[in-house]
Design an enzyme around this catalytic site. Structure first.
Site, PDB file in Angstrom:
ATOM      1  N   ASP A  20      11.976  16.559  10.962  1.00 58.69           N
ATOM      2  CA  ASP A  20      11.042  16.870   9.890  1.00 58.69           C
ATOM      3  C   ASP A  20       9.749  17.322  10.581  1.00 58.69           C
ATOM      4  O   ASP A  20       9.603  17.167  11.798  1.00 58.69           O
ATOM      5  CB  ASP A  20      10.812  15.608   9.049  1.00 58.69           C
ATOM      6  CG  ASP A  20       9.709  15.778   8.033  1.00 58.69           C
ATOM      7  OD1 ASP A  20       9.726  16.773   7.289  1.00 58.69           O
ATOM      8  OD2 ASP A  20       8.807  14.918   7.991  1.00 58.69           O
ATOM      9  N   ASP A  22       6.003  17.551   8.738  1.00 56.90           N
ATOM     10  CA  ASP A  22       4.765  16.930   8.259  1.00 56.90           C
ATOM     11  C   ASP A  22       4.804  15.419   8.386  1.00 56.90           C
ATOM     12  O   ASP A  22       5.697  14.766   7.851  1.00 56.90           O
ATOM     13  CB  ASP A  22       4.515  17.319   6.799  1.00 56.90           C
ATOM     14  CG  ASP A  22       4.164  18.790   6.661  1.00 56.90           C
ATOM     15  OD1 ASP A  22       3.069  19.166   7.097  1.00 56.90           O
ATOM     16  OD2 ASP A  22       4.991  19.561   6.134  1.00 56.90           O
TER      17      ASP A  22
END
Length: 241
Positions: A20, A22
């Protein structure tokens, strides 16, 4: 809740890694929090982490709907108008994004030891470019990057769409989900990875309620604490620790 922890044999079969972005590779979640606190203050409301947990990792419009509905301001501010207002503030913040602790070390280690890696982020292309403009070196090591506005990503996390799309784009075609390890910070992202049939290491913000930890196969306080050899991946060398 049923125990979903990966078995030792599952850990040893890991061959590919999906990150991922953020709050996991980049310290960008703080920008969203800051902007949302500013907007809510106009309505004499406060932004809390139970709401943050519901918004994290989702596509922008999905998170926006959660925001205006859960805070009770939807009659005064639509999800679409919220995004427009938020956008103008975020545009100036994103280019200052810093890497999270241990992100550079882990990405460079996996790349240098031949482990195929990629990014699966709910961010759309324009935001991705703003957030990563100072970190081109790290993101250039990724085999591919799948973003939230990719046509194959019909639904945002916790739907498995983005991780399944990412698994199909590695060299040689679709990788068996059981051989993929996902790194996530958001509850919706952890669920998306599990819904895709993948193992997941969670690196949660310390303010996130610990009840969200249960779904992950492993929880670490920072990427610095991740031990690749636990998953059958190449160990860090002394020079990398």
């Amino acid at each position: 809740m049923a125990n979903t922890t990966a078995s030792d044999s599952e850990k040893k079969s890991i061959t590919h890694v999906i990150f991922d972005m953020d709050g996991l590779l980049l310290d960008t979640e703080k920008f969203y929090t800051e902007v949302q606190e500013i907007i809510l203050s106009r309505f004499n409301k406060t932004f809390d982490w139970s709401l943050k947990a519901k918004m994290m990792g989702k596509k922008a419009i999905e998170a926006a709907r959660v925001f205006v509905e859960e805070t009770g301001i939807s009659d005064s501010l639509s999800a679409e108008d919220f995004l427009v207002e938020r956008e103008s503030m975020l545009q100036s913040m994103f280019p200052t994004s810093e890497l999270m602790p241990g992100a550079s070390r882990l990405v460079k280690h996996l790349h240098s030891t031949g482990v195929p890696i990629c990014v699966a982020t709910g961010s759309h292309k324009r935001h991705f470019e703003l957030k990563t403009q100072r970190h081109g070196e790290i993101f250039s090591l990724m085999h591919h990057i799948v973003m939230g506005d990719d046509p194959e990503v019909k639904q945002g996390k916790p739907s498995p769409d983005i991780f399944l799309a990412a698994s199909r784009r590695f060299e040689g075609g679709c990788v068996d989900p059981s051989k993929i390890l996902v790194f996530e910070d958001a509850p919706s992202g952890v669920l998306a990875a599990k819904n895709a049939g993948m193992s997941v290491v969670m690196v949660p913000d310390p303010r996130l309620d610990t009840s969200f930890h249960e779904t992950a196969d492993k929880v670490v306080t920072s990427l610095l604490d991740f031990n690749p050899s636990e998953w059958g991946l190449p160990s860090f060398t002394d020079s990398e620790t």
